[in-house]
Design an enzyme around this catalytic site. Structure first.
Site, short mmCIF file in Angstrom:
data_model
loop_
_atom_site.label_atom_id
_atom_site.label_comp_id
_atom_site.label_asym_id
_atom_site.label_seq_id
_atom_site.Cartn_x
_atom_site.Cartn_y
_atom_site.Cartn_z
N LYS A 87 0.85 -1.19 0.00
CA LYS A 87 0.00 0.00 0.00
C LYS A 87 0.89 1.25 0.00
O LYS A 87 1.79 1.38 0.83
CB LYS A 87 -0.89 -0.01 1.24
CG LYS A 87 -2.26 0.59 1.07
CD LYS A 87 -3.09 0.39 2.33
CE LYS A 87 -4.51 0.82 2.14
NZ LYS A 87 -5.30 0.71 3.39
O1 G3P Z 1 -7.79 1.70 5.47
C1 G3P Z 1 -8.14 2.72 4.60
C2 G3P Z 1 -9.50 3.27 4.92
O2 G3P Z 1 -10.43 2.22 4.86
C3 G3P Z 1 -9.55 4.05 6.23
O3 G3P Z 1 -10.89 4.19 6.66
O4 G3P Z 1 -12.52 4.77 8.44
O5 G3P Z 1 -10.10 5.46 8.71
O6 G3P Z 1 -11.57 6.58 7.00
P1 G3P Z 1 -11.28 5.29 7.76
#
Ligand code: G3P
Length: 218
Positions: A87
């Site tokens: 990533k």
């Molecule tokens: O892992 C990437 C993304 O899914 C992060 O989500 O909930 O931290 O905006 P969030």
């Protein structure tokens, strides 16, 4: 549509995998920190442990932000298991590294994407996946679905093979809306996936069936 679970918690990954509908896992440095994992060796082992639970792709994020550092870290992560996906954040050196990884057979997931332009760069660099963060867009009162719609249209216009991995999913409605728009993958907390199960008419209908079944089984 592929369902990935967005967590570094082994128990949650195991629970999701047991459903038989999980196609992969995404993690990020915040999710890893949430598990209290400390030290490079323990971090790498945790990724190996995740890769043993699921056969599908497992995204492990670099923390370097310079090209050389991203490449070094990415190669180390890719060597952990066959299903590791590196990533990489949407920054200039990240795009350069995505191109390098693409030319060298390393699967990648371009993360922290918030615009169609960024998604276009990720596809041009040959990223395996692009991760538009729809929930965080919603959080600032824009509509994350508009971004998914734009990316789907742009990628279709040019036949880009980069898979649209909708991320920052907050609820079941995000999942179904992404499916309607044609995202390739959603990565979600388990709660959002389990939320797809819920409908009051199902509960009412099952209760009636079970009550009536008892009438045939005095
Ligand atoms: O892992 C990437 C993304 O899914 C992060 O989500 O909930 O931290 O905006 P969030």
């Amino acid at each position: 549509m592929k369902f990935f679970i967005d967590t570094a918690n082994l128990a949650e990954i195991e629970e999701a995998a047991a459903l038989g509908i999980i196609d992969g896992v995404t993690t990020n440095p915040s999710l890893m920190a949430k598990e209290g994992i400390k030290g490079e060796a323990n971090i790498l082992q945790h990724y190996r442990d995740i890769c043993k639970i699921v056969d599908g792709d497992v995204s492990a994020e670099v923390v370097a932000t310079d090209f050389e550092g991203i490449v070094k870290e990415g190669e180390e992560l890719a060597a952990l298991a066959d299903n590791i996906v590196v990533k990489v954040p949407m920054i200039k050196d990240g795009v350069k590294a995505l191109s390098h990884f693409s030319k060298n057979g390393i699967a990648t997931n371009c993360t922290l994407v918030f615009s169609a332009g960024q998604a276009l760069l990720a596809a041009k660099a040959g990223a395996t996946y692009v991760s538009p963060f729809i929930g965080r867009i919603d959080d600032v009162t824009w509509d994350g679905m508009d971004l998914i719609n734009d990316i789907v249209e742009i990628y279709a216009n040019y036949g880009f093979e980069t898979q649209i991995l909708a991320a920052s999913i907050r609820n079941p409605l995000h999942i179904t809306k992404c499916a309607l728009l044609g995202a390739d993958v959603v990565t979600c907390p388990l709660k959002a996936i389990l939320g797809l199960l819920k409908h009051p008419l199902t509960d009412i209908g099952l209760a009636k069936f079970l009550a009536d079944a008892k009438k045939s089984r005095p």
